[in-house]
Design a protein around this motif. Structure first.
Motif, PDB file in Angstrom:
ATOM      1  N   LYS A  69       0.832  -1.211   0.000  1.00  0.00           N
ATOM      2  CA  LYS A  69       0.000   0.000   0.000  1.00  0.00           C
ATOM      3  C   LYS A  69       0.865   1.259   0.000  1.00  0.00           C
ATOM      4  O   LYS A  69       0.639   2.195  -0.785  1.00  0.00           O
ATOM      5  N   ASP A  70       1.863   1.299   0.875  1.00  0.00           N
ATOM      6  CA  ASP A  70       2.733   2.472   0.984  1.00  0.00           C
ATOM      7  C   ASP A  70       3.482   2.733  -0.322  1.00  0.00           C
ATOM      8  O   ASP A  70       3.636   3.894  -0.733  1.00  0.00           O
ATOM      9  N   HIS A  72       2.598   2.118  -3.407  1.00  0.00           N
ATOM     10  CA  HIS A  72       1.731   2.706  -4.431  1.00  0.00           C
ATOM     11  C   HIS A  72       1.336   4.146  -4.086  1.00  0.00           C
ATOM     12  O   HIS A  72       1.354   5.023  -4.962  1.00  0.00           O
ATOM     13  N   PHE A  73       1.016   4.392  -2.850  1.00  0.00           N
ATOM     14  CA  PHE A  73       0.626   5.758  -2.489  1.00  0.00           C
ATOM     15  C   PHE A  73       1.816   6.716  -2.519  1.00  0.00           C
ATOM     16  O   PHE A  73       1.661   7.896  -2.851  1.00  0.00           O
ATOM     17  N   ASN A  77       1.938  10.149  -4.739  1.00  0.00           N
ATOM     18  CA  ASN A  77       2.306  11.446  -4.166  1.00  0.00           C
ATOM     19  C   ASN A  77       3.478  12.077  -4.894  1.00  0.00           C
ATOM     20  O   ASN A  77       3.499  13.291  -5.137  1.00  0.00           O
ATOM     21  N   ILE A  88      -6.702   8.263  -5.987  1.00  0.00           N
ATOM     22  CA  ILE A  88      -6.537   7.702  -4.639  1.00  0.00           C
ATOM     23  C   ILE A  88      -7.740   6.836  -4.258  1.00  0.00           C
ATOM     24  O   ILE A  88      -7.584   5.749  -3.692  1.00  0.00           O
ATOM     25  N   ASP A  92      -7.375   3.005  -3.513  1.00  0.00           N
ATOM     26  CA  ASP A  92      -7.779   2.600  -2.164  1.00  0.00           C
ATOM     27  C   ASP A  92      -8.820   1.473  -2.234  1.00  0.00           C
ATOM     28  O   ASP A  92      -8.769   0.514  -1.445  1.00  0.00           O
TER      29      ASP A  92
END
Length: 815
Positions: A69-70, A72-73, A77, A88, A92
């Motif tokens: 998850k981190d 990809h986010f 960003n 997002i 998500d």
């Protein structure tokens, strides 16, 4: 239309994704583009890891999920998308679905192939969506399309088979109506006819791109990765490797099969059938030429060998026995057994005698294979018709690949000769009648040396790399290093020798660098090196396992001399100015000679006699040409010649000996020179090289030192005797002067007998005018019976000794 595929590394970070977008935007100015993308680098492995952890009731699957998850986010960003709320929200939502799937796997404690396909599909779905939305956000005409809606397969999960009739129609229909300039497709993923999520197996993203390219009949498929094409060999192991400009489909598949990871062979089949070229390009260097794979190939630098590849972690299984000869069915039963256990056979070789069959398989399958084969042939083994199965591990396969090798003689010979010269043992050989591939099985530890050796043989402009390891960097050793530094460029340009110093040692410290030590500051490096030891230096030289390795002994150390055997047994050449080994027991001298021949490791010691003078080389040439030495007369000690040329009734013997030591003419212990032992060793070496069997005790040594000097216990004590016994040495000088003679320390060999002694040389003798530290050798032979062959010149000094060592190193390079 153009079809481009970008791998996981190419989309592994926001920076790389921006590179991809720039490439696609430039391409779209001229053509409509279909772009197939892999999951973000490393995500597929993390998805599988999370699945395994969940299946094993390991709560760490949550940490792995959070890491996914981190990643990809963080990318979202860093892409600076402004209003990214929609992106997002989508990501998500997908990640929540992924988390629910992992939770389900954790609860039921099961991860089926069907669920695994659903699990790994998240990687490509996320990466393709993020890239497409980023492009749209920047005003580029782009959109994503889910490949699962285009590519239809059967239900063979994790490696589904494509239904081409339906798939091709889906692809053609979609792109006939698509209006965007750039279409982003997730690679690797597909759906079955029943609507189940499937994947295309290893290399699946390449496969997706090839399916689309073939369905649309494009002019070329481009596969973008993190290297500039297919290389002549693995560039991580061979620094001289370079990209192949053009290569055939068959050559590319052969190289890929044997470890070239740029391409997975089954994936190219759709474009191969339609003869659509594949262009391998580098995302990080878009201007690089890359490699074009087609049927229009061309030799690399005129070489018919296109590449050298290898595959590691190989086990060799041997089925052998006299009961196999002439009996049909053994091969069938063997391969059926392996097939039933789903064990892939990578290499096969069988002797024409039918006595044995060797198979190369993945090492991880070796134990299972042995168990299964032993069970199949249990009866024959008990009846001693065949031997128990032999399994050898820790092996690797090296392969030469080239379509046109069959039309050129000597390729196999060059290959095996090059490997043999570097002591690389070949365990098995396989070569088909088509001769597109010559494969050999070798030890895993020899892979780097083998690849470098073969690359030098087939792809480099006949430049031979020598890797030198020098022990003893005092006076002479320092001069040698400086000479190497000065002449490296000349050797490379004029003699095609790439000379590298890979190891240096003095009595305290040692350093190593397999890429070659920087000689501009080697002294500083050595000061901060590791603790020196003779065995440690040998073990490190051995473990580096570099081709054309040469150990250079610039010491007078007995312990170093008795390590030569170990170096030669590892096919490491030896160059020595240390005389101890060649003047040791005759059996040891002959052993070193035999080992040099057996292991193809040169053993050269020109500087043992006459420093840089070509005395031993000349003698060897005389003997090799059939001449026979009958007598040798020589002044072989540059230090003693210096001493007696400078000693007279106005000087002190002590002062002259001290001066000789200070100027580097004597050994650190001058007793070695003045006792005559050093000269005795030299005449012994010349006698042995002339073909005579002798030992040091066979040399008559008539001393000139005083009784006290001969019996001195230490160097300091010896110097004290020189002062005390000055009258003794003045008497020697006075006797020679009275007869009009010069004092010379002479070595003689006649009719199998040898002696060394201080002699009074008359004015009409060739030795009379020998000046400074010069040496002179007179060879009387069958051909030079009346007038000897004379070699004369500087026989001592750091520079000339170093140049003699250097000449031996160059001699090895020219061999």
């Amino acid at each position: 239309m153009k079809v481009l595929k970008f791998g996981g590394t190419s989309v592994g970070s926001s920076k790389n994704i921006n590179n991809v977008i720039d490439i696609l935007e430039n391409y779209s100015k001229k053509d409509t583009i279909t772009c197939v993308v892999s999951a973000v680098g490393g995500i597929t492995d993390k998805l599988l890891l999370a699945g395994k952890q969940a299946q094993n009731k390991d709560q760490q699957y949550i940490d792995t999920f959070n890491l996914i998850k981190d990643i990809h986010f963080n990318i979202i960003n860093e892409l600076n998308l402004g209003d990214s709320s929609a992106i997002i929200a989508f990501v998500d939502d997908k990640l929540n679905a992924l988390k629910s799937l992992l939770d389900g796997i954790f609860l039921i404690n099961e991860l089926s192939p069907k669920t695994s396909d659903k699990l790994v599909s998240f990687g490509e779905l996320l990466s393709s969506y993020i890239i497409a939305e980023t492009m749209k956000n920047r005003g580029i005409s782009a959109d994503s399309k889910n490949s699962q809606e285009l590519i239809v397969t059967n239900s063979n999960f994790t490696k589904a088979e494509v239904k081409y009739d339906v798939t091709n129609k889906n692809i053609q229909d979609y792109f006939n109506s698509a209006s965007q300039q750039i279409t982003i497709l997730p690679g690797f993923i597909s759906k079955s006819k029943l609507g189940e999520q499937t994947t295309l197996g290893r290399g699946g993203s390449d496969f997706t791109a090839a399916i689309v390219a073939a369905a649309l009949k494009v002019e070329q498929l481009e596969i973008w990765t993190d290297v500039s094409g297919m290389f002549t060999t693995n560039p991580k192991l061979v620094k001289q490797a370079y990209p192949i400009e053009k290569i055939s489909y068959q050559e590319a598949m052969e190289l890929s099969h044997f470890g070239a990871k740029v391409l997975y062979p089954p994936t190219v089949q759709p474009v191969l059938d339609l003869n659509i070229p594949i262009h391998i390009k580098n995302t990080l260097d878009p201007e690089a030429a890359g490699t074009v794979i087609s049927n229009d190939d061309a030799p690399v630098n005129g070489s018919v060998v296109k590449g050298i590849s290898n595959i590691g972690n190989i086990a060799l299984i041997t089925l052998q026995g006299s009961g196999m000869i002439g009996i049909p069915g053994f091969s069938k039963r063997l391969f059926e057994t392996l097939s039933q256990e789903k064990i892939n056979v990578i290499l096969i070789t069988q002797a024409s005698s039918e006595h044995s069959i060797c198979l190369g398989i993945d090492e991880s399958d070796a134990d299972l294979a042995k168990t299964a084969i032993d069970a199949t042939f249990e009866n024959e083994i008990q009846l001693h018709k065949i031997d128990p199965i032999i399994v050898e591990k820790g092996l690797s396969i090296i392969a030469l690949v080239g379509d046109n090798m069959k039309n050129h003689q000597g390729i196999s010979g060059k290959m095996f000769s090059a490997l043999g010269k570097n002591n690389i043992n070949i365990r098995a050989i396989a070569q088909g009648a088509s001769e597109k591939n010559i494969s050999t099985v070798i030890a895993e530890k020899d892979v780097k040396k083998a690849l470098n050796t073969l690359h030098e043989q087939f792809f480099e402009s006949k430049t031979k790399q020598l890797n030198v390891f020098i022990t003893g960097v005092g006076n002479v050793g320092e001069k040698l290093v400086e000479q190497i530094k000065q002449q490296r460029k000349y050797l490379k340009e004029n003699l095609k020798i790439n000379l590298r110093v890979a190891g240096l040692s003095n009595s305290r410290k040692m350093i190593f660098d397999e890429d070659g030590i920087d000689l501009s500051n080697w002294k500083e490096q050595l000061e901060s090196g590791e603790q020196a030891s003779l065995d440690g230096f040998f073990e490190k030289t051995k473990s580096l396992n570099l081709r054309n390795s040469i150990f250079v002994d610039v010491t007078a150390n007995k312990d170093v001399a008795f390590l030569y055997e170990k170096y030669l047994r590892q096919s490491i050449g030896v160059v020595a100015c240390n005389k101890i080994a060649c003047s040791s027991d005759y059996e040891n001298y002959k052993l070193l000679k035999r080992l040099s021949l057996k292991y193809n490791a040169p053993y050269l010691f020109e500087t043992n006699v006459g420093a840089g003078l070509p005395i031993i080389d000349t003698l060897n040439n005389l003997v090799a040409s059939g001449d026979k030495v009958t007598s040798i007369h020589a002044v072989l000690s540059g230090s003693l010649n210096f001493v007696f040329n400078n000693f007279n009734d106005t000087t002190k013997f002590y002062d002259i000996v001290k001066q000789a030591g200070a100027e580097g003419y004597t050994e650190p212990d001058p007793r070695i020179d003045l006792s005559g032992v050093d000269v005795a060793r030299k005449i012994l070496i010349l006698a042995r090289e002339s073909g005579f069997e002798m030992n040091l005790e066979d040399i008559e040594n008539i001393p000139f030192l005083s009784e006290a000097g001969l019996k001195s216990d230490t160097v300091d004590d010896f110097y004290e005797t020189l002062i005390a016994d000055e009258d003794h040495y003045q008497a020697l000088y006075a006797s020679a002067k009275a007869k009009g003679c010069q004092l010379k320390y002479v070595a003689q060999f006649n009719n199998g007998k040898a002696s060394v002694s201080l002699q009074e040389i008359p004015s009409d003798h060739p030795f009379y005018n020998l000046k400074g530290s010069d040496n002179i050798v007179m060879f009387y032979t069958n051909r030079y019976a009346n007038q000897p062959m004379i070699i004369k010149g500087a026989g001592a000094g750091a520079d000339v000794t170093a140049s003699g060592l250097f000449a031996d190193i160059i001699r090895i390079g020219n061999n």
